[in-house]
Design a protein around this motif. Structure first.
Motif, PDB file in Angstrom:
ATOM      1  N   PRO A 195       0.837  -1.138   0.060  1.00 17.09           N
ATOM      2  CA  PRO A 195       0.142  -0.200   0.052  1.00 17.09           C
ATOM      3  C   PRO A 195       0.873   1.166  -0.053  1.00 17.09           C
ATOM      4  N   ASP A 196       1.959   1.399   0.316  1.00 16.89           N
ATOM      5  CA  ASP A 196       2.744   2.510   0.607  1.00 16.89           C
ATOM      6  C   ASP A 196       3.617   2.774  -0.581  1.00 16.89           C
ATOM      7  N   ASN A 197       3.974   3.769  -1.076  1.00 22.96           N
ATOM      8  CA  ASN A 197       4.685   4.030  -2.162  1.00 22.96           C
ATOM      9  C   ASN A 197       6.082   4.341  -1.800  1.00 22.96           C
ATOM     10  N   THR A 198       6.697   3.166  -1.371  1.00 30.43           N
ATOM     11  CA  THR A 198       8.072   3.193  -0.800  1.00 30.43           C
ATOM     12  C   THR A 198       9.093   2.828  -1.637  1.00 30.43           C
ATOM     13  N   THR A 199      10.395   2.975  -1.362  1.00 23.25           N
ATOM     14  CA  THR A 199      11.348   3.002  -2.370  1.00 23.25           C
ATOM     15  C   THR A 199      12.536   2.322  -1.637  1.00 23.25           C
ATOM     16  N   VAL A 200      13.386   1.924  -2.421  1.00 21.70           N
ATOM     17  CA  VAL A 200      14.864   1.026  -2.022  1.00 21.70           C
ATOM     18  C   VAL A 200      15.710   2.148  -2.255  1.00 21.70           C
ATOM     19  N   ASP A 201      16.608   2.717  -1.446  1.00 20.38           N
ATOM     20  CA  ASP A 201      17.640   3.424  -1.830  1.00 20.38           C
ATOM     21  C   ASP A 201      19.132   2.591  -1.712  1.00 20.38           C
ATOM     22  N   ILE A 202      19.733   2.784  -2.784  1.00 21.01           N
ATOM     23  CA  ILE A 202      21.299   2.049  -2.871  1.00 21.01           C
ATOM     24  C   ILE A 202      22.112   3.225  -3.010  1.00 21.01           C
ATOM     25  N   ASN A 203      22.974   3.271  -2.285  1.00 23.75           N
ATOM     26  CA  ASN A 203      24.070   4.082  -2.085  1.00 23.75           C
ATOM     27  C   ASN A 203      25.398   3.560  -2.768  1.00 23.75           C
ATOM     28  N   ILE A 204      25.970   4.100  -3.969  1.00 29.45           N
ATOM     29  CA  ILE A 204      27.026   3.655  -4.269  1.00 29.45           C
ATOM     30  C   ILE A 204      28.248   4.700  -4.538  1.00 29.45           C
ATOM     31  N   HIS A 205      29.116   4.621  -3.677  1.00 25.61           N
ATOM     32  CA  HIS A 205      29.830   6.008  -3.438  1.00 25.61           C
ATOM     33  C   HIS A 205      29.046   7.362  -3.274  1.00 25.61           C
ATOM     34  N   ASP A 206      29.375   8.190  -4.125  1.00 29.96           N
ATOM     35  CA  ASP A 206      28.597   9.200  -4.202  1.00 29.96           C
ATOM     36  C   ASP A 206      27.184   9.285  -4.974  1.00 29.96           C
ATOM     37  N   THR A 207      26.665   8.222  -5.358  1.00 28.66           N
ATOM     38  CA  THR A 207      25.593   8.040  -6.176  1.00 28.66           C
ATOM     39  C   THR A 207      24.529   7.350  -5.475  1.00 28.66           C
ATOM     40  N   TYR A 208      23.455   7.719  -5.406  1.00 29.11           N
ATOM     41  CA  TYR A 208      22.112   7.129  -4.800  1.00 29.11           C
ATOM     42  C   TYR A 208      21.172   6.755  -5.999  1.00 29.11           C
ATOM     43  N   PHE A 209      20.730   5.255  -5.883  1.00 30.40           N
ATOM     44  CA  PHE A 209      20.010   5.132  -6.956  1.00 30.40           C
ATOM     45  C   PHE A 209      18.454   4.763  -5.898  1.00 30.40           C
ATOM     46  N   VAL A 210      17.664   5.319  -6.495  1.00 29.33           N
ATOM     47  CA  VAL A 210      16.256   5.193  -5.970  1.00 29.33           C
ATOM     48  C   VAL A 210      15.279   4.258  -6.798  1.00 29.33           C
ATOM     49  N   ILE A 211      14.838   3.277  -6.510  1.00 30.82           N
ATOM     50  CA  ILE A 211      14.029   2.280  -6.954  1.00 30.82           C
ATOM     51  C   ILE A 211      12.981   1.956  -6.223  1.00 30.82           C
ATOM     52  N   ALA A 212      11.578   2.363  -6.790  1.00 33.83           N
ATOM     53  CA  ALA A 212      10.472   1.907  -6.447  1.00 33.83           C
ATOM     54  C   ALA A 212      10.306   0.385  -6.061  1.00 33.83           C
ATOM     55  N   HIS A 213       9.669   0.134  -4.966  1.00 35.45           N
ATOM     56  CA  HIS A 213       9.300  -1.293  -4.500  1.00 35.45           C
ATOM     57  C   HIS A 213       8.519  -2.038  -5.729  1.00 35.45           C
ATOM     58  N   LEU A 214       7.662  -1.445  -6.472  1.00 33.03           N
ATOM     59  CA  LEU A 214       6.693  -2.166  -7.378  1.00 33.03           C
ATOM     60  C   LEU A 214       7.768  -2.487  -8.610  1.00 33.03           C
ATOM     61  N   HIS A 215       8.669  -1.585  -8.992  1.00 30.66           N
ATOM     62  CA  HIS A 215       9.629  -1.846 -10.013  1.00 30.66           C
ATOM     63  C   HIS A 215      10.538  -3.031  -9.816  1.00 30.66           C
ATOM     64  N   LEU A 216      11.095  -2.940  -8.413  1.00 30.72           N
ATOM     65  CA  LEU A 216      12.041  -4.034  -8.076  1.00 30.72           C
ATOM     66  C   LEU A 216      11.348  -5.322  -7.954  1.00 30.72           C
ATOM     67  N   ALA A 217       9.940  -5.370  -7.444  1.00 31.96           N
ATOM     68  CA  ALA A 217       9.337  -6.521  -7.574  1.00 31.96           C
ATOM     69  C   ALA A 217       9.040  -7.190  -8.858  1.00 31.96           C
ATOM     70  N   ILE A 218       8.922  -6.231  -9.867  1.00 32.80           N
ATOM     71  CA  ILE A 218       8.619  -6.820 -11.125  1.00 32.80           C
ATOM     72  C   ILE A 218       9.905  -7.422 -11.608  1.00 32.80           C
ATOM     73  N   VAL A 219      11.042  -6.869 -11.443  1.00 30.68           N
ATOM     74  CA  VAL A 219      12.329  -7.207 -11.946  1.00 30.68           C
ATOM     75  C   VAL A 219      12.619  -8.480 -11.356  1.00 30.68           C
ATOM     76  N   LEU A 220      12.400  -8.639  -9.842  1.00 28.35           N
ATOM     77  CA  LEU A 220      12.700  -9.809  -9.392  1.00 28.35           C
ATOM     78  C   LEU A 220      11.846 -10.989  -9.753  1.00 28.35           C
TER      79      LEU A 220
END
Length: 151
Positions: free
Chosen positions: A27-52
């Motif tokens: 129900p939440d519009n939450t995201t996953v934050d991935i930090n690689i050095h100075d770059t943050y990648f923000v991925i929505a949970h729905l998009h991550l679920a589709i890829v997985l």
């Protein structure tokens, strides 16, 4: 369906459906934050679920295609190692999430700063296991099955 008639591709497809269901029903519009050095990648949970779920579905499709369509025998021990790593990482992740929600608190001294750090470290370790051990085992197993002559 008898337990002996459940094939490995059924398990992969079942996990893919669960992941997609969890991603859609979030129900939440939450995201996953991935930090690689100075770059943050923000991925929505729905998009991550589709890829997985696509990853698990394609693994199951590969096993189904080899076993049912091409009628090629796979190496049982390679299939077992691959499925234990990939399916076991899914089960271990949800057990860890359940443990963190029930027993860990964000107050006081803990070994990790918070729950999300423990989960993120676990996800990174699982990704490394899947990418560098399970996926090459799957490729080797498929290659052996395709190029092996049937006697």
């Amino acid at each position: 369906m008898n337990i002996t008639t459940i094939k490995i591709y059924h398990l992969f497809w079942f996990v893919a459906a669960i992941i997609l269901l969890v991603g859609i029903c979030n129900p939440d519009n939450t995201t996953v934050d991935i930090n690689i050095h100075d770059t943050y990648f923000v991925i929505a949970h729905l998009h991550l679920a589709i890829v997985l779920s696509l990853f698990y579905f394609l693994n199951g499709f590969g096993y189904w295609f080899l076993q049912r369509v091409l009628k090629k025998p796979l190496k049982k021990y390679l299939t077992l190692i691959h499925s234990v790593i990939v399916l076991g990482s899914f089960i271990f992740y949800w057990l860890l999430v359940l443990y963190c929600k029930l027993f860990l608190s964000n107050s006081g001294f803990t070994l990790f700063y918070d729950r999300s750090q423990l989960i993120n470290i676990t996800l990174v370790i699982e990704f490394i296991l899947i990418a560098f051990i399970a996926l090459p085992i799957f490729i080797v197993n498929v290659s052996i099955a395709i190029f092996k002559k049937n006697n």
